[in-house]
Structures are given as structure tokens and as C-alpha cells.
Design a protein around this motif. Sequence first.
Motif, PDB file in Angstrom:
ATOM      1  N   VAL A  25      -2.765   2.978 -14.533  1.00  0.00           N
ATOM      2  CA  VAL A  25      -3.795   3.914 -14.064  1.00  0.00           C
ATOM      3  C   VAL A  25      -3.156   5.227 -13.620  1.00  0.00           C
ATOM      4  CG1 VAL A  25      -5.530   4.326 -12.285  1.00  0.00           C
ATOM      5  CG2 VAL A  25      -5.426   2.107 -13.439  1.00  0.00           C
ATOM      6  N   PHE A  26      -2.050   5.155 -12.884  1.00  0.00           N
ATOM      7  CA  PHE A  26      -1.371   6.379 -12.453  1.00  0.00           C
ATOM      8  C   PHE A  26      -0.831   7.160 -13.650  1.00  0.00           C
ATOM      9  CE2 PHE A  26      -0.543   4.082  -8.264  1.00  0.00           C
ATOM     10  CZ  PHE A  26      -1.535   4.769  -7.612  1.00  0.00           C
ATOM     11  N   SER A  64      -1.938  -0.896 -11.967  1.00  0.00           N
ATOM     12  CA  SER A  64      -1.941   0.315 -11.133  1.00  0.00           C
ATOM     13  C   SER A  64      -1.013   1.378 -11.707  1.00  0.00           C
ATOM     14  CB  SER A  64      -1.518  -0.027  -9.702  1.00  0.00           C
ATOM     15  OG  SER A  64      -2.419  -0.943  -9.111  1.00  0.00           O
ATOM     16  N   VAL A  65       0.154   0.943 -12.203  1.00  0.00           N
ATOM     17  CA  VAL A  65       1.081   1.893 -12.819  1.00  0.00           C
ATOM     18  C   VAL A  65       0.437   2.533 -14.055  1.00  0.00           C
ATOM     19  CG1 VAL A  65       3.337   2.153 -13.913  1.00  0.00           C
ATOM     20  CG2 VAL A  65       3.074   0.635 -11.941  1.00  0.00           C
ATOM     21  N   THR A  98       3.859   5.849  -5.601  1.00  0.00           N
ATOM     22  CA  THR A  98       3.776   5.958  -7.061  1.00  0.00           C
ATOM     23  C   THR A  98       2.752   7.015  -7.473  1.00  0.00           C
ATOM     24  OG1 THR A  98       4.341   3.607  -7.242  1.00  0.00           O
ATOM     25  CG2 THR A  98       3.413   4.673  -9.182  1.00  0.00           C
ATOM     26  N   GLY A  99       1.595   7.016  -6.816  1.00  0.00           N
ATOM     27  CA  GLY A  99       0.589   8.033  -7.127  1.00  0.00           C
ATOM     28  C   GLY A  99       1.065   9.437  -6.807  1.00  0.00           C
ATOM     29  N   ARG A 111       1.940  -5.041  -9.871  1.00  0.00           N
ATOM     30  CA  ARG A 111       0.742  -4.236 -10.143  1.00  0.00           C
ATOM     31  C   ARG A 111       0.984  -3.341 -11.359  1.00  0.00           C
ATOM     32  NH1 ARG A 111      -2.417  -2.010  -4.778  1.00  0.00           N
ATOM     33  NH2 ARG A 111      -2.942  -4.050  -3.871  1.00  0.00           N
ATOM     34  N   HIS A 112       1.118  -3.944 -12.507  1.00  0.00           N
ATOM     35  CA  HIS A 112       1.302  -3.165 -13.733  1.00  0.00           C
ATOM     36  C   HIS A 112       0.074  -2.335 -14.074  1.00  0.00           C
ATOM     37  CE1 HIS A 112       4.597  -6.185 -15.177  1.00  0.00           C
ATOM     38  NE2 HIS A 112       4.953  -5.485 -14.113  1.00  0.00           N
ATOM     39  N   LEU A 137       6.414  -1.426  -8.191  1.00  0.00           N
ATOM     40  CA  LEU A 137       5.206  -2.258  -8.188  1.00  0.00           C
ATOM     41  C   LEU A 137       5.272  -3.278  -9.315  1.00  0.00           C
ATOM     42  CD1 LEU A 137       2.483   0.503  -7.611  1.00  0.00           C
ATOM     43  CD2 LEU A 137       3.349  -1.134  -5.916  1.00  0.00           C
ATOM     44  N   ALA A 191       2.313   1.804  -3.525  1.00  0.00           N
ATOM     45  CA  ALA A 191       1.284   2.302  -4.444  1.00  0.00           C
ATOM     46  C   ALA A 191       1.011   3.790  -4.203  1.00  0.00           C
ATOM     47  CB  ALA A 191       0.004   1.484  -4.286  1.00  0.00           C
ATOM     48  N   GLU A 251       0.828  -1.212   0.000  1.00  0.00           N
ATOM     49  CA  GLU A 251       0.000   0.000   0.000  1.00  0.00           C
ATOM     50  C   GLU A 251       0.865   1.267   0.000  1.00  0.00           C
ATOM     51  OE1 GLU A 251      -0.314  -2.491   2.000  1.00  0.00           O
ATOM     52  OE2 GLU A 251      -2.283  -3.362   1.552  1.00  0.00           O
TER      53      GLU A 251
END
Length: 400
Positions: free
Chosen positions: A159-160, A156-157, A115-116, A153-154, A150, A112, A109
Motif C-alpha cells: 500500500v505504501f 502494508s508495504v 515506512t509511510g 505486514r507485506h 514490517l 508502519a 505502529e
Amino acid sequence: MGRWNGFWTRRTDVERVELYTRWSFYLIVWWMNLSLVATAVGASDYTLLALPQLVVTLLLSIAATAGIGAVLDVHPDEPLHDPRARVAVVVVPVLAVLVLAVSAWLPLEGRAAATGVAFSSTAWVVGGVRNRVVMTVVPAVLALGGLLVLPERHVSVLVFFLVYALFVFTVRVSLWLLGVVRELDVGRVAQSELAVAEERLRFSRDVHDVLGRHLSTIAVQAELAATLAQRGDERAAATMLDVRAAAHDALREARALARGYRPTDLAAELRGARSLLTAAGIRCEVAVDEVPEEWHEAAGWVIREAVTNVLRHSSASRVLVRWTSGELLVENDGAGATTTATGTAPGNEGAVGSGLIGLAERLQPLGAELDARRDDDCFRVRVRFPARRTGAPAPERVEA
């Protein structure tokens, strides 16, 4: 009411839009960064590990705020020409990479959230810079760092990265709207200044027309009175009374001119022209009974300026004023070498005075064409009027 909201009410519309844009960017940066970190801390139990990430996030938020302010201060110029903007473009991505590096020891968490924070903070500064290298290298470095932090969690990357692109687009559109508002304000100011300049030009032309004619009348009649007085002629006193009457007329018309209520009357201009030319010993022939009523004012302009030029720049003995088939002609002899030229109207072969140039500019919006030229000893002012009026007779008169 004016005390607590004076920071808003005392600003102009452009300053309000700029203030709204600036603080919207600031609040979004801080809200995004702090909310992401707070969500990650609340979802995991790593209070001590989150402290370095929080410190670096605060530094990144401060740098992003300063960078946004620098970009807005120099917009619409190139931001990279400003030293503060150049420093922000370097410092913000470096701090974003540092946030990603610090989060490598945090739970999923925390990584993530880091990264955001890196993507969102950088977008607001880079979005205001029109540089292809910066726009290409910075998101590529952030995307690579996000994939390393990450690896599981590709999505999520991705999405960011899309959020980063959305923020960049928002910055570009906001700066474009701010530029449009500034240009509209500049155009409004220029329009106001142009209206003032047009009114001043109108007033100067009317002063030239009115006072020029009356002063010419006073000069001619005063010279005549002096000559009669030297001869002991009883008509000298009557001539001086005419001088006084001309001075009173000039004063009355000057007052009406200052109030913006002095229309041009063709009959009055003809009477004044006859009186002035007769006093100067010049024979005057007039045939303008067929002038349409809609052209009376413009014809009065022409007669007034032409007669004034006759007295100033010629030794005329005869003046002809005639209207024929939509054309007004004012002709005088005695031009010779005494005609003084201060300018040349477009399309004319002879030299004309600045008053005729101004007259041509006033007639042009009406669709009328002025042609003034000298032919040996004769000087002609010819104005061709269209069948119908195509514009206003003069710039709108406002009350002083």
C-alpha cells in the motif's frame, strides 16, 4: 485588503501557479509525516522511544522540502544539473533509510508510520527527477527496507508503495502543468511583441511611402524653382508656392499617419503621380479606369512606390500606368545603369529596391504577386491581382 494579501496580488499568473504548486507540495509533506508519527505515538505507549524517530522525521521533512524547492527552481531543466537537487536526491533517501533503521526498535505502529514517512517524503523529491537510475533504485531500496521492518505486514508495504507511485505521478503532472503555464505565458508575451513589431513595420512602410513621395516632389520642384530663378523666370515664385503646398500636404498626411487614419486613395495617388512626374518633365500615360474598387488601395500602394522609384533611380522620359485583365503595370524608360539595387525580390531576375521588397510583403497576404525587373533600358513593375481578395489589406491600424 492590499496590505495583507499583497504577496498574492502583486504576482503574475505564472508566479501564482508556481507559488500554489510549491506550497501544496510543502504542506502535503509535513502533513503526511507529522500525522503518521502522531497517529503511531497515540496508538502506543513509547514516548522515549519515539523521540529519535520524531527527530529523524523532522530532518527528513526539512530535507524533502529543500529538495522540492530545488527541483521547482530548475524546472523544466534537468534537476540533476543543479548541485542542490543532486544533494537532495542523495540526502532524502539516506534519511528515509535512517528513519526505517531507527524504527526497528519501535512497536508495530511505529514501524508502519516510519515506512509511510520514508515512502511519502522520498516520492516528492524523486518524482521531479527525470533519471531512470534514481527512479528505479530508490523505490527498490525503500521497498526492501519496508519488508525488513514490517515482515509481518507485506500488504502494508504494498500500500505504501502504491502511495509512493501516486505521489510521483502527482509531482510529474503538477510539473507538466506548471511548464504548460510558463510556455503559454511566453507565447502571450511573444504574441504581444509580434503585434508591436507588425505595427512598427506598418508605420515604417507608410512613412516611407508618404514622406518619400512628398520629399521627392519637393526636391524636384525646388530644383526646378532654382533653375527658373537663375534664368530670371517669373514662374520660379509659383513653383516655390507648389513646394510649400507639397510640404503642407506632407505634414498633413504625416499627422494623419500618426493617428492611424490615413487610407490610400487611388485617385489621389494618380493626381500626385501626374503632378510629380510632370514637374520632373516626365510624360505620364495612365489607363486604370477599370481597376475594381476592392483593389484601389493596393493599386495606390503600387503606383506610389513605382513613381517614387522612377524619380530616385532612373532618368525616365516616359511612364506608363495601365490596368489589363487583373494586372497592374507601371513601366518607365531610362533605367539603364542608374537603377540602384538594395535587394532582390523572390523570383525576380532584375535588381529591385528595398521599397519594392516591402511592397511585395504587403501584397502577399492579399494573394497578389509582384514582379519587378529591368529589361535593357526599361523597368517594369507588374502586379497580378486575384479575382477576389484573400486577406486584409494591411496589418490592423491602431491609434497612436
